[in-house]
Design a protein around this motif. Structure first.
Motif, short mmCIF file in Angstrom:
data_model
loop_
_atom_site.label_atom_id
_atom_site.label_comp_id
_atom_site.label_asym_id
_atom_site.label_seq_id
_atom_site.Cartn_x
_atom_site.Cartn_y
_atom_site.Cartn_z
N GLU A 94 1.35 -13.21 -0.13
CA GLU A 94 1.29 -11.79 -0.43
C GLU A 94 2.30 -11.42 -1.51
O GLU A 94 3.33 -10.78 -1.26
CB GLU A 94 1.55 -10.99 0.86
CG GLU A 94 1.27 -9.50 0.74
CD GLU A 94 -0.21 -9.17 0.79
OE1 GLU A 94 -0.54 -7.98 0.69
OE2 GLU A 94 -1.03 -10.07 0.93
N GLY A 95 2.02 -11.86 -2.73
CA GLY A 95 2.91 -11.58 -3.85
C GLY A 95 2.75 -12.61 -4.93
O GLY A 95 1.86 -13.46 -4.89
N THR A 104 12.46 -7.85 -5.74
CA THR A 104 11.79 -6.61 -5.36
C THR A 104 12.77 -5.72 -4.59
O THR A 104 13.32 -6.15 -3.57
CB THR A 104 10.57 -6.89 -4.47
OG1 THR A 104 9.73 -7.85 -5.12
CG2 THR A 104 9.78 -5.62 -4.20
N PHE A 109 7.03 -2.12 -4.30
CA PHE A 109 5.71 -2.66 -3.98
C PHE A 109 5.19 -3.63 -5.02
O PHE A 109 4.01 -3.97 -5.00
CB PHE A 109 4.71 -1.52 -3.78
CG PHE A 109 4.87 -0.83 -2.45
CD1 PHE A 109 4.28 -1.33 -1.31
CD2 PHE A 109 5.65 0.31 -2.35
CE1 PHE A 109 4.44 -0.71 -0.07
CE2 PHE A 109 5.81 0.95 -1.13
CZ PHE A 109 5.21 0.44 0.02
N GLN A 110 6.05 -4.09 -5.92
CA GLN A 110 5.70 -5.18 -6.82
C GLN A 110 6.42 -6.42 -6.30
O GLN A 110 7.59 -6.63 -6.58
CB GLN A 110 6.12 -4.87 -8.26
CG GLN A 110 5.15 -3.98 -9.01
CD GLN A 110 5.52 -3.88 -10.48
OE1 GLN A 110 6.60 -3.44 -10.82
NE2 GLN A 110 4.60 -4.28 -11.34
N ASN A 134 -4.08 -7.83 -2.25
CA ASN A 134 -3.79 -6.68 -3.11
C ASN A 134 -2.45 -6.77 -3.83
O ASN A 134 -2.04 -5.81 -4.51
CB ASN A 134 -3.84 -5.38 -2.29
CG ASN A 134 -2.94 -5.42 -1.07
OD1 ASN A 134 -3.04 -6.34 -0.26
ND2 ASN A 134 -2.07 -4.43 -0.93
N HIS A 135 -1.74 -7.90 -3.73
CA HIS A 135 -0.47 -8.05 -4.47
C HIS A 135 -0.49 -9.22 -5.45
O HIS A 135 0.50 -9.47 -6.13
CB HIS A 135 0.70 -8.22 -3.49
CG HIS A 135 1.08 -6.95 -2.80
ND1 HIS A 135 1.85 -5.96 -3.39
CD2 HIS A 135 0.75 -6.47 -1.57
CE1 HIS A 135 2.01 -4.95 -2.56
NE2 HIS A 135 1.34 -5.23 -1.44
N ASP A 138 0.37 -8.03 -8.97
CA ASP A 138 1.51 -7.11 -9.11
C ASP A 138 2.16 -7.22 -10.48
O ASP A 138 2.79 -6.26 -10.94
CB ASP A 138 2.54 -7.39 -8.02
CG ASP A 138 2.18 -6.72 -6.70
OD1 ASP A 138 1.14 -6.04 -6.65
OD2 ASP A 138 2.93 -6.88 -5.72
N SER A 162 -7.34 -11.15 -6.77
CA SER A 162 -7.17 -9.81 -6.24
C SER A 162 -8.35 -8.89 -6.52
O SER A 162 -8.72 -8.07 -5.68
CB SER A 162 -5.90 -9.19 -6.82
OG SER A 162 -5.67 -7.91 -6.29
#
Length: 219
Positions: A94-95, A104, A109-110, A134-135, A138, A162
């Protein structure tokens, strides 16, 4: 003389007992913690047989990065290696792991992770990660590609995107069965259910004998 022999025998027995208990505790990880090593457990046929294990989101930014510096890089995975080593582990990363990393901030949220993340995941026995979340973008498409590159360099399979359906997947074996894992991100709602179904059907058409697992991410 008899007392001396008895004492020597007693001490010898104690030494044997101590060695046995120490070895037993070490092999069962009950008293000692050791740095992780990857062990291949062979079946009778001589092939490595491990079941699949799926994890949820792995997010190593924000204050998690502070804790890793303070307590050691393996801190988020404390106690998990004994489970991971006996499985084929597939996680959702997740990133991103961009070339230029900036931590971060809290409530940020990045999600940016340092490049040391990839070898850490590998050392913990994680064999594949989904980037269908969804990341993953980012830091834009360039951050996504940089993430894939460093994962590839550390022999960590990666799949998914994504914002679109992809043709990449993770393939492994469970006995004689081929298992393929594909990632789909449905967080944004920009991919219709019909498109998802068509994609899965097309994969089944290309690989009719494989067992297909769809690794979903949504909010």
């Amino acid at each position: 003389m008899t007392k001396h022999i008895t004492y020597t025998a007693f001490m010898g027995l104690c030494c044997v007992l101590f060695v046995y208990l120490t070895y037993n505790a070490y092999t069962h990880h009950t008293l000692f913690y050791s740095a992780p090593h990857i062990y291949a457990e062979e079946s009778i046929e001589g092939k490595v047989e491990k079941p699949l294990l799926f994890t949820g989101d792995i997010m190593l930014g924000r204050n998690v990065e502070n804790l890793m510096r303070e307590k050691g890089g393996m801190y988020p995975f404390a106690g998990l290696y004994t489970i991971f080593k006996d499985h084929i582990v597939i996680a959702n990363l997740e990133g991103t792991i961009p070339k230029v990393h900036v931590q971060t901030p809290t409530f940020g949220f990045q999600f940016s992770f340092p490049t040391s993340t990839a070898p850490l995941l590998k050392s913990m026995g994680i064999e594949a990660v989904s980037l269908a979340n969804n990341h993953a973008l980012d830091f834009g498409e360039s951050g996504y590609q940089e993430t894939k590159k460093i994962l590839d360099q550390n022999n960590i399979a990666n799949f998914g995107h994504s914002g679109r359906l992809t043709n990449d997947y993770f393939q492994t074996k469970l006995g004689t069965t081929t298992v393929m894992v594909m990632g789909i991100n449905a967080t944004w709602g920009n991919i219709s259910i019909q498109k998802m179904q068509e994609k899965v059907k097309s994969m089944k058409t290309i690989f009719p004998q494989a067992h297909l697992v769809v690794f979903m991410h949504w909010g």
